[in-house]
Scaffold this motif. Structure first.
Motif, PDB file in Angstrom:
ATOM      1  N   SER A  31       0.598  23.391 -43.375  1.00 50.07           N
ATOM      2  CA  SER A  31       0.089  24.759 -43.244  1.00 50.07           C
ATOM      3  C   SER A  31      -0.942  24.885 -42.120  1.00 50.07           C
ATOM      4  O   SER A  31      -1.139  25.971 -41.582  1.00 50.07           O
ATOM      5  N   ALA A  32      -1.584  23.789 -41.736  1.00 51.70           N
ATOM      6  CA  ALA A  32      -2.564  23.819 -40.644  1.00 51.70           C
ATOM      7  C   ALA A  32      -1.886  23.868 -39.282  1.00 51.70           C
ATOM      8  O   ALA A  32      -2.540  24.145 -38.279  1.00 51.70           O
ATOM      9  N   PHE A  33      -0.576  23.627 -39.238  1.00 52.61           N
ATOM     10  CA  PHE A  33       0.136  23.550 -37.969  1.00 52.61           C
ATOM     11  C   PHE A  33       1.159  24.669 -37.786  1.00 52.61           C
ATOM     12  O   PHE A  33       2.095  24.532 -37.002  1.00 52.61           O
ATOM     13  N   THR A  34       1.002  25.776 -38.472  1.00 53.62           N
ATOM     14  CA  THR A  34       2.000  26.845 -38.400  1.00 53.62           C
ATOM     15  C   THR A  34       2.167  27.407 -36.990  1.00 53.62           C
ATOM     16  O   THR A  34       3.258  27.817 -36.628  1.00 53.62           O
ATOM     17  N   LYS A  35       1.109  27.420 -36.190  1.00 51.91           N
ATOM     18  CA  LYS A  35       1.197  27.983 -34.840  1.00 51.91           C
ATOM     19  C   LYS A  35       1.600  26.953 -33.790  1.00 51.91           C
ATOM     20  O   LYS A  35       1.782  27.295 -32.633  1.00 51.91           O
ATOM     21  N   PHE A  36       1.742  25.700 -34.175  1.00 59.54           N
ATOM     22  CA  PHE A  36       2.044  24.644 -33.212  1.00 59.54           C
ATOM     23  C   PHE A  36       3.532  24.623 -32.882  1.00 59.54           C
ATOM     24  O   PHE A  36       4.380  24.794 -33.742  1.00 59.54           O
ATOM     25  N   ALA A  40       6.248  17.949 -37.202  1.00 59.16           N
ATOM     26  CA  ALA A  40       7.193  17.244 -38.065  1.00 59.16           C
ATOM     27  C   ALA A  40       6.578  17.157 -39.453  1.00 59.16           C
ATOM     28  O   ALA A  40       5.366  16.976 -39.591  1.00 59.16           O
ATOM     29  N   LYS A  41       7.401  17.288 -40.454  1.00 58.34           N
ATOM     30  CA  LYS A  41       6.935  17.191 -41.836  1.00 58.34           C
ATOM     31  C   LYS A  41       7.172  15.768 -42.313  1.00 58.34           C
ATOM     32  O   LYS A  41       8.268  15.225 -42.167  1.00 58.34           O
ATOM     33  N   LEU A  42       6.144  15.165 -42.893  1.00 58.86           N
ATOM     34  CA  LEU A  42       6.246  13.811 -43.437  1.00 58.86           C
ATOM     35  C   LEU A  42       6.226  13.902 -44.954  1.00 58.86           C
ATOM     36  O   LEU A  42       5.303  14.466 -45.536  1.00 58.86           O
ATOM     37  N   LEU A  43       7.252  13.354 -45.569  1.00 60.52           N
ATOM     38  CA  LEU A  43       7.362  13.333 -47.029  1.00 60.52           C
ATOM     39  C   LEU A  43       7.349  11.880 -47.494  1.00 60.52           C
ATOM     40  O   LEU A  43       7.656  10.976 -46.704  1.00 60.52           O
ATOM     41  N   PRO A  44       7.021  11.631 -48.768  1.00 60.50           N
ATOM     42  CA  PRO A  44       7.090  10.248 -49.258  1.00 60.50           C
ATOM     43  C   PRO A  44       8.493   9.682 -49.076  1.00 60.50           C
ATOM     44  O   PRO A  44       9.488  10.372 -49.283  1.00 60.50           O
ATOM     45  N   GLY A  45       8.580   8.449 -48.651  1.00 60.58           N
ATOM     46  CA  GLY A  45       9.867   7.805 -48.417  1.00 60.58           C
ATOM     47  C   GLY A  45       9.675   6.332 -48.127  1.00 60.58           C
ATOM     48  O   GLY A  45       8.634   5.755 -48.451  1.00 60.58           O
ATOM     49  N   SER A  46      10.654   5.735 -47.473  1.00 56.88           N
ATOM     50  CA  SER A  46      10.597   4.291 -47.234  1.00 56.88           C
ATOM     51  C   SER A  46      10.546   3.919 -45.752  1.00 56.88           C
ATOM     52  O   SER A  46      10.622   2.752 -45.411  1.00 56.88           O
ATOM     53  N   THR A  47      10.387   4.886 -44.870  1.00 53.13           N
ATOM     54  CA  THR A  47      10.379   4.618 -43.433  1.00 53.13           C
ATOM     55  C   THR A  47       8.992   4.161 -42.988  1.00 53.13           C
ATOM     56  O   THR A  47       7.986   4.775 -43.339  1.00 53.13           O
ATOM     57  N   LYS A  48       8.956   3.090 -42.219  1.00 52.35           N
ATOM     58  CA  LYS A  48       7.686   2.571 -41.699  1.00 52.35           C
ATOM     59  C   LYS A  48       7.187   3.444 -40.560  1.00 52.35           C
ATOM     60  O   LYS A  48       7.931   4.212 -39.957  1.00 52.35           O
ATOM     61  N   ARG A  49       5.912   3.319 -40.232  1.00 50.75           N
ATOM     62  CA  ARG A  49       5.281   4.166 -39.213  1.00 50.75           C
ATOM     63  C   ARG A  49       5.979   4.113 -37.867  1.00 50.75           C
ATOM     64  O   ARG A  49       6.202   5.151 -37.240  1.00 50.75           O
ATOM     65  N   SER A  50       6.311   2.926 -37.377  1.00 49.53           N
ATOM     66  CA  SER A  50       6.913   2.826 -36.042  1.00 49.53           C
ATOM     67  C   SER A  50       8.268   3.519 -35.993  1.00 49.53           C
ATOM     68  O   SER A  50       8.590   4.190 -35.010  1.00 49.53           O
ATOM     69  N   ARG A  51       9.044   3.416 -37.045  1.00 48.84           N
ATOM     70  CA  ARG A  51      10.346   4.086 -37.094  1.00 48.84           C
ATOM     71  C   ARG A  51      10.153   5.605 -37.194  1.00 48.84           C
ATOM     72  O   ARG A  51      10.879   6.375 -36.560  1.00 48.84           O
TER      73      ARG A  51
END
Length: 118
Positions: A31-36, A40-51
């Motif tokens: 919600s802080a980035f609505t004008k940007f 990208a939206k980050l949700l809980p999952g299994s992907t590491k930061r670099s990926r």
């Protein structure tokens, strides 16, 4: 005029009249980035930061959509050039680990497709 901290000089969705100097990677509530323009939206999952970073950048750095005028295409080129200039280490420190990435178009307010990466 510029405030003491310069925060009023930051522009979330620049126009061709703005002088672009830096791209600043940020992480926070969506919600802080609505004008940007780029988000990208980050949700809980299994992907590491670099990926996650690779997925986000590959989407953000896609060629501009057809039909853009020369000024808008040039602006997007400058924005992408500045994004590439951010160091990977700088961006990785602000990304949470174990996420799933959901990205919309470069300007999702104009109704482009969403992509989900698992």
């Amino acid at each position: 005029g510029g405030g003491a901290d310069g925060l009023d000089l930051l522009v979330p969705d620049p126009s061709d009249s703005n002088a672009l100097l830096f791209a600043i990677p940020m992480c926070g509530p969506l919600s802080a980035f609505t004008k940007f323009r780029y988000k990208a939206k980050l949700l809980p999952g299994s992907t590491k930061r670099s990926r996650s970073l690779q997925q986000i950048m590959s989407f953000f750095l896609q060629p501009p959509p057809r039909g853009l005028d020369a000024a808008a295409a040039s602006l997007q080129g400058k924005e992408k050039e500045l994004m590439v200039g951010c160091s990977e280490a700088e961006v990785l420190t602000m990304l949470p680990s174990d996420t799933r990435v959901v990205v919309g178009g470069a300007d999702s307010r104009k109704g482009s497709n969403n992509c989900k990466y698992d």
